[in-house]
Design a protein around this motif. Sequence first.
Motif, PDB file in Angstrom:
ATOM      1  N   THR A 123       0.640  -1.332   0.038  1.00  0.00           N
ATOM      2  CA  THR A 123       0.055  -0.032   0.062  1.00  0.00           C
ATOM      3  C   THR A 123       0.913   1.266  -0.035  1.00  0.00           C
ATOM      4  O   THR A 123       0.507   2.358  -0.474  1.00  0.00           O
ATOM      5  CB  THR A 123      -0.973  -0.140   1.195  1.00  0.00           C
ATOM      6  OG1 THR A 123      -0.144   0.000   2.538  1.00  0.00           O
ATOM      7  CG2 THR A 123      -2.017  -1.141   1.388  1.00  0.00           C
ATOM      8  N   SER A 124       1.862   1.074   0.642  1.00  0.00           N
ATOM      9  CA  SER A 124       3.016   2.323   0.634  1.00  0.00           C
ATOM     10  C   SER A 124       3.410   2.692  -0.772  1.00  0.00           C
ATOM     11  O   SER A 124       3.660   3.764  -1.112  1.00  0.00           O
ATOM     12  CB  SER A 124       3.941   2.260   1.647  1.00  0.00           C
ATOM     13  OG  SER A 124       3.793   1.991   3.026  1.00  0.00           O
ATOM     14  N   TYR A 173      -6.713   1.747   2.781  1.00  0.00           N
ATOM     15  CA  TYR A 173      -6.281   2.002   1.544  1.00  0.00           C
ATOM     16  C   TYR A 173      -7.627   1.743   0.685  1.00  0.00           C
ATOM     17  O   TYR A 173      -8.033   0.260   0.589  1.00  0.00           O
ATOM     18  CB  TYR A 173      -5.087   1.316   0.931  1.00  0.00           C
ATOM     19  CG  TYR A 173      -4.643   1.742  -0.340  1.00  0.00           C
ATOM     20  CD1 TYR A 173      -3.939   2.816  -0.242  1.00  0.00           C
ATOM     21  CD2 TYR A 173      -4.625   0.766  -1.337  1.00  0.00           C
ATOM     22  CE1 TYR A 173      -3.483   3.372  -1.463  1.00  0.00           C
ATOM     23  CE2 TYR A 173      -4.063   1.183  -2.927  1.00  0.00           C
ATOM     24  CZ  TYR A 173      -3.589   2.336  -2.710  1.00  0.00           C
ATOM     25  OH  TYR A 173      -2.975   2.996  -3.957  1.00  0.00           O
ATOM     26  N   ARG A 222       0.688   3.882  -3.209  1.00  0.00           N
ATOM     27  CA  ARG A 222       0.226   5.434  -3.042  1.00  0.00           C
ATOM     28  C   ARG A 222       1.254   6.085  -3.741  1.00  0.00           C
ATOM     29  O   ARG A 222       0.734   7.204  -4.461  1.00  0.00           O
ATOM     30  CB  ARG A 222       0.287   5.503  -1.430  1.00  0.00           C
ATOM     31  CG  ARG A 222      -0.741   5.155  -0.506  1.00  0.00           C
ATOM     32  CD  ARG A 222      -0.620   5.878   0.854  1.00  0.00           C
ATOM     33  NE  ARG A 222      -1.774   5.511   1.593  1.00  0.00           N
ATOM     34  CZ  ARG A 222      -1.860   4.413   2.403  1.00  0.00           C
ATOM     35  NH1 ARG A 222      -0.877   3.630   2.491  1.00  0.00           N
ATOM     36  NH2 ARG A 222      -2.936   4.137   3.046  1.00  0.00           N
ATOM     37  N   GLU A 223       2.458   5.645  -3.673  1.00  0.00           N
ATOM     38  CA  GLU A 223       3.436   6.537  -4.620  1.00  0.00           C
ATOM     39  C   GLU A 223       2.917   6.350  -6.204  1.00  0.00           C
ATOM     40  O   GLU A 223       3.106   7.582  -7.083  1.00  0.00           O
ATOM     41  CB  GLU A 223       4.645   6.055  -4.250  1.00  0.00           C
ATOM     42  CG  GLU A 223       5.290   6.156  -3.154  1.00  0.00           C
ATOM     43  CD  GLU A 223       5.471   7.516  -2.416  1.00  0.00           C
ATOM     44  OE1 GLU A 223       5.327   8.625  -3.397  1.00  0.00           O
ATOM     45  OE2 GLU A 223       5.366   7.769  -1.104  1.00  0.00           O
ATOM     46  N   GLU A 249      -0.109   5.732  -7.234  1.00  0.00           N
ATOM     47  CA  GLU A 249      -1.521   5.998  -7.201  1.00  0.00           C
ATOM     48  C   GLU A 249      -1.917   4.979  -8.032  1.00  0.00           C
ATOM     49  O   GLU A 249      -2.744   4.743  -8.875  1.00  0.00           O
ATOM     50  CB  GLU A 249      -1.849   7.240  -8.039  1.00  0.00           C
ATOM     51  CG  GLU A 249      -1.158   8.582  -7.419  1.00  0.00           C
ATOM     52  CD  GLU A 249      -1.585   9.580  -8.092  1.00  0.00           C
ATOM     53  OE1 GLU A 249      -2.165   9.655  -9.192  1.00  0.00           O
ATOM     54  OE2 GLU A 249      -1.207  10.727  -7.669  1.00  0.00           O
TER      55      GLU A 249
END
Length: 275
Positions: A171-172, A211, A175-176, A178
């Motif tokens: 998820t980290s 998320y 996020r970067e 998208e």
Amino acid sequence: MKNLIVYLSPFDKACEIIKYSEQVAIRLKLNIHFIFNIDSEIKNIPDKNSENISKEEIEKKIIEDKKYEIGQRIEEHEWTSENIIPVYSVFKGSFKDMFETLASRNHSELVLFPINGNGMKFNEKVIYQILDTINLPVWCFSVNKEFRQIKTIVYGTDYKKEDIDVIKSLTSMAREFEAKINILHVFKSEKFKQQLVNAGLKDFIDRKIEYPGIEIHSKKKRNVVKGIADFSKTSFADLVVLLKKDKYFFQDLLRKSTIEKVLKKVDLPILIYKK
């Protein structure tokens, strides 16, 4: 700012590897540490040659020449980000020694490993050496393909709660980029599917991970690798993620042979975590 370790080999594809690694580093906000191993180049050097030059002097010359070549490739590359400050190292000795040295520095977050189709068996061996030596995920990509924006990630899982750490890490990364995450389990029978549902991964994710872009899928297929490949294609995946475990629970997905087959079968970058 942590590093993205990039294995700069095969060297005749150095320009392509540098270009690909910059795109990953920009999105993950990492510096780049290029590494190269000269073990194969110095293995058969005699202790003395006809000019009475020592083996140590020859090794030193090979290292200096390779550093110069790498520096030239890096300098020639048209960098699009001023935030990336690339560094590079040339190692002699075994790959295991090189990775142990890198592991001791503890300044890295991810290993980027180019896959050369002509040397697949060698590639697989080195990938496992990395996973067994340095506690970092390994991102494998084809040296013959350009970077493609990561919009959809497929995580092939055996559907256990212990996968939650990998999903958190994903998820980290997502996020970067998208990107959305499709968690996939390929099962062979309805009974086996029910066992997986009973494991409660979905409920655990809903409670533990915030998320919105996560979906959980189960697909019935006798061949696990084909199931992952087919789903990745129909879901327009850009990255496939696998978890290598030393202790097997559901054998089909977790064996080394399955990861090797996915590397050969799925025409996408493969990110491998180690549990």
